[in-house]
Design an enzyme around this catalytic site. Structure first.
Site, mmCIF file in Angstrom:
data_model
loop_
_atom_site.group_PDB
_atom_site.id
_atom_site.type_symbol
_atom_site.label_atom_id
_atom_site.label_comp_id
_atom_site.label_asym_id
_atom_site.label_seq_id
_atom_site.Cartn_x
_atom_site.Cartn_y
_atom_site.Cartn_z
ATOM 1 C CB ALA A 56 -0.897 -0.013 1.229
ATOM 2 C CB VAL A 82 5.171 1.078 3.723
ATOM 3 C CG1 VAL A 82 5.041 2.530 3.288
ATOM 4 C CG2 VAL A 82 4.416 0.829 5.025
ATOM 5 C CE LYS A 83 3.798 -0.728 -5.470
ATOM 6 N NZ LYS A 83 2.690 -0.860 -6.448
ATOM 7 C CB VAL A 84 8.615 4.321 -0.254
ATOM 8 C CG1 VAL A 84 9.316 5.674 -0.322
ATOM 9 C CG2 VAL A 84 8.072 4.061 1.153
#
Ligand code: G3P
Length: 230
Positions: A56, A82-84
């Site tokens: 996400a 966590v997508k960065v």
């Protein structure tokens, strides 16, 4: 190579999860924006269905904002990664989040240098967008090959995730080049099923078997004698 599904649609996840081949999923703001309902509920539902890493994405541009959003997204479910988006701020946020044992998928990676920096910042996954490279006439195969070849010798634990998959050949290329994961949209999963000889072979087996009604009866009886599973 493991398969993730690239979607924000719970229905699509359920469809492909039923095949028994999914290890995770990836969402992004574009995919989630296509869906109705609470994004948090959608992500949690996808986590429950796949039982593995679900990415996400944060949307802030500065490291502090990315870290805050990352903590909040990670708190949605134990499977959230966590997508960065790749940037210097993204690298700083990745270092901070991975220091808190929050897994990061560094996304929008288009070069070996970006992948090497992502690995040093502690990213769990580096997502290379094959389709978007091809869109600008950059050979995605060469880029993925260089990313895998660059990360391997360093003994990094960062896994190469092939993304922006547009057709089944991208999947084979990603596997052949040693990517650990490919995140595949439902349309491509359905295309991967197809081969004319498989279809033709199934029909031939079926018609040959049915040409012997006594065999059909025999198998029906054999099944009926089996203890019914609870
Ligand atoms: O995971 C990234 C992917 O969703 C992007 O795909 O087809 O928009 O380049 P595409």
């Amino acid at each position: 190579m493991r398969f993730f599904i690239d979607t924000g649609s719970v229905a699509e996840v359920e469809e492909i999860a039923a095949w028994g081949i999914l290890s995770g999923a990836t969402t992004n703001p574009t995919l989630l924006a296509k869906e109705d309902g609470d994004p948090g509920e959608i992500v949690r539902r996808i986590c429950d269905i796949v039982g593995g890493p679900v990415s996400a994405e944060v949307v802030s541009d500065d490291a502090a904002g990315m870290v805050e959003e990352g903590r909040a997204l990670a708190a949605l479910h134990e499977h959230v990664v966590v997508k960065v988006p790749f940037s210097s701020e993204g690298l700083a946020a990745t270092r901070a989040l991975s220091a808190e044992e929050i897994r990061v998928n560094m996304t929008l990676v288009f070069s070996a240098n970006q992948a090497l920096l992502s690995a040093q910042a502690g990213a769990t996954f580096a997502s290379c967008f094959m389709g978007r490279l091809d869109d600008i006439s950059v050979d995605s195969t060469a880029v993925v090959e260089e990313i895998v070849a660059s990360l391997r010798p360093g003994g990094t634990t960062t896994e190469v995730l092939a993304a922006s998959i547009r057709h089944p050949e991208h999947v084979v290329t990603a596997a052949r080049l040693g990517c650990e994961v490919a995140t595949v949209p439902v349309k491509v999963f359905r295309q991967m099923l197809n081969h004319p000889l498989t279809e033709k072979g199934r029909e031939l087996f079926k018609s040959d078997w049915e040409s012997r009604p006594e065999f059909v009866e025999w198998l029906r009886e054999l099944v009926s004698k089996q203890p019914t599973s609870a």
